[in-house]
Motif scaffolding. Structure first.
Motif, short mmCIF file in Angstrom:
data_model
loop_
_atom_site.label_atom_id
_atom_site.label_comp_id
_atom_site.label_asym_id
_atom_site.label_seq_id
_atom_site.Cartn_x
_atom_site.Cartn_y
_atom_site.Cartn_z
N UNK A 108 -85.85 6.71 -29.48
CA UNK A 108 -86.27 7.91 -28.76
C UNK A 108 -86.02 9.09 -28.90
N UNK A 109 -84.65 9.29 -29.37
CA UNK A 109 -83.75 10.85 -29.68
C UNK A 109 -84.47 11.31 -31.27
N UNK A 110 -84.70 9.94 -32.52
CA UNK A 110 -85.48 10.83 -33.49
C UNK A 110 -86.71 11.21 -33.45
N UNK A 111 -87.29 10.25 -32.81
CA UNK A 111 -88.88 11.18 -32.05
C UNK A 111 -88.58 12.66 -31.23
N UNK A 112 -88.27 12.64 -29.86
CA UNK A 112 -87.66 13.55 -29.15
C UNK A 112 -87.31 15.04 -29.84
N UNK A 113 -85.55 14.47 -29.90
CA UNK A 113 -85.06 15.57 -30.23
C UNK A 113 -84.84 15.92 -31.54
N UNK A 114 -84.72 15.26 -32.41
CA UNK A 114 -85.31 15.67 -33.83
C UNK A 114 -85.97 15.88 -34.13
N UNK A 115 -87.74 15.40 -33.86
CA UNK A 115 -89.06 15.93 -34.09
C UNK A 115 -89.41 15.34 -34.93
N UNK A 116 -89.01 13.61 -35.36
CA UNK A 116 -88.94 13.32 -36.58
C UNK A 116 -90.23 12.48 -36.79
N UNK A 117 -91.32 13.08 -37.80
CA UNK A 117 -92.51 12.63 -37.80
C UNK A 117 -92.90 11.95 -39.02
N UNK A 118 -92.74 11.84 -40.36
CA UNK A 118 -92.87 11.88 -41.87
C UNK A 118 -91.40 11.40 -42.03
N UNK A 119 -92.20 10.47 -43.03
CA UNK A 119 -90.78 9.45 -43.94
C UNK A 119 -90.15 10.20 -44.41
N UNK A 120 -89.98 11.02 -45.16
CA UNK A 120 -89.25 12.49 -46.10
C UNK A 120 -88.60 13.25 -45.13
N UNK A 121 -88.48 12.94 -44.07
CA UNK A 121 -88.16 13.42 -43.01
C UNK A 121 -86.46 12.85 -42.19
N UNK A 122 -87.30 10.74 -42.23
CA UNK A 122 -86.38 9.89 -42.05
C UNK A 122 -85.01 10.07 -43.78
N UNK A 123 -85.83 10.40 -44.56
CA UNK A 123 -84.69 10.17 -45.79
C UNK A 123 -83.49 11.78 -45.20
N UNK A 124 -84.27 12.21 -45.01
CA UNK A 124 -83.11 13.50 -44.96
C UNK A 124 -82.16 13.35 -43.68
N UNK A 125 -82.89 12.89 -42.78
CA UNK A 125 -81.68 12.36 -42.16
C UNK A 125 -80.38 11.07 -42.53
N UNK A 126 -81.35 10.32 -42.65
CA UNK A 126 -80.55 8.93 -43.58
C UNK A 126 -79.59 9.83 -44.42
#
Length: 171
Positions: A49-67
């Protein structure tokens, strides 16, 4: 988005590709991804929920950047520590600018989401060149041939590239 996914399931929409370009893999949405191994796992956890709402995570590329911060210590980058008070640059930014209360948990959730993707869909999975693509010179010759109305050389590459609509099949 949820309505689009429901419609896709109703009409048995699938994405077909033997190989995906890494740029295409990173552009795909991470939520309700077509390549999930386990559907619906942990998408309603506090970190998700934090990734969706606060980090505004939408794409796989953004997920890679965060991880990616989880790998810093291994590769000699900024010192990330698995604590609430980590002082690496990424965690400080997430805490101060985004209001994230536990950036490490969010990064761990992003890594788990990537791990849950089938290897074909995961940009972190090493790929082997298929050896079927035309050389840049032959691709340029094809562009000139199209402009001149001549025959073009067939490109046998099995690597899918943008736009995503080229991957979708209804059966």
């Amino acid at each position: 988005m949820a309505r689009a996914v429901k419609t896709a399931r109703r009409y048995n929409l699938s994405a077909e590709a033997r190989r995906l370009d890494s740029f295409l893999q990173e552009q795909l949405p991470i939520w309700a991804h077509l390549g999930l191994v386990e559907k619906g796992t942990r998408v309603n956890s506090p970190a998700a929920k934090c990734l969706r709402d606060k980090h505004h995570l939408r794409s796989v590329g953004e997920c890679v950047r965060i991880a990616r911060r989880l790998m810093y210590r291994i590769h000699g980058g900024d010192d990330h520590y698995p604590t609430v008070s980590c002082h690496c640059m990424d965690c400080c930014h997430d805490r101060n600018s985004l209001g994230c209360s536990h950036p490490h948990k969010c990064a761990a959730m992003a890594a788990a989401m990537l791990h849950n993707l089938a290897p074909k869909w995961n940009p972190r999975t090493p790929t082997v060149d298929d050896g079927l693509s035309l050389t840049p010179r032959r691709k340029a010759q094809n562009v000139d041939a199209v402009a001149a109305g001549m025959n073009v050389l067939f490109d046998p590459s099995v690597t899918a590239r943008l736009p995503v609509a080229n991957l979708l099949r209804v059966f």
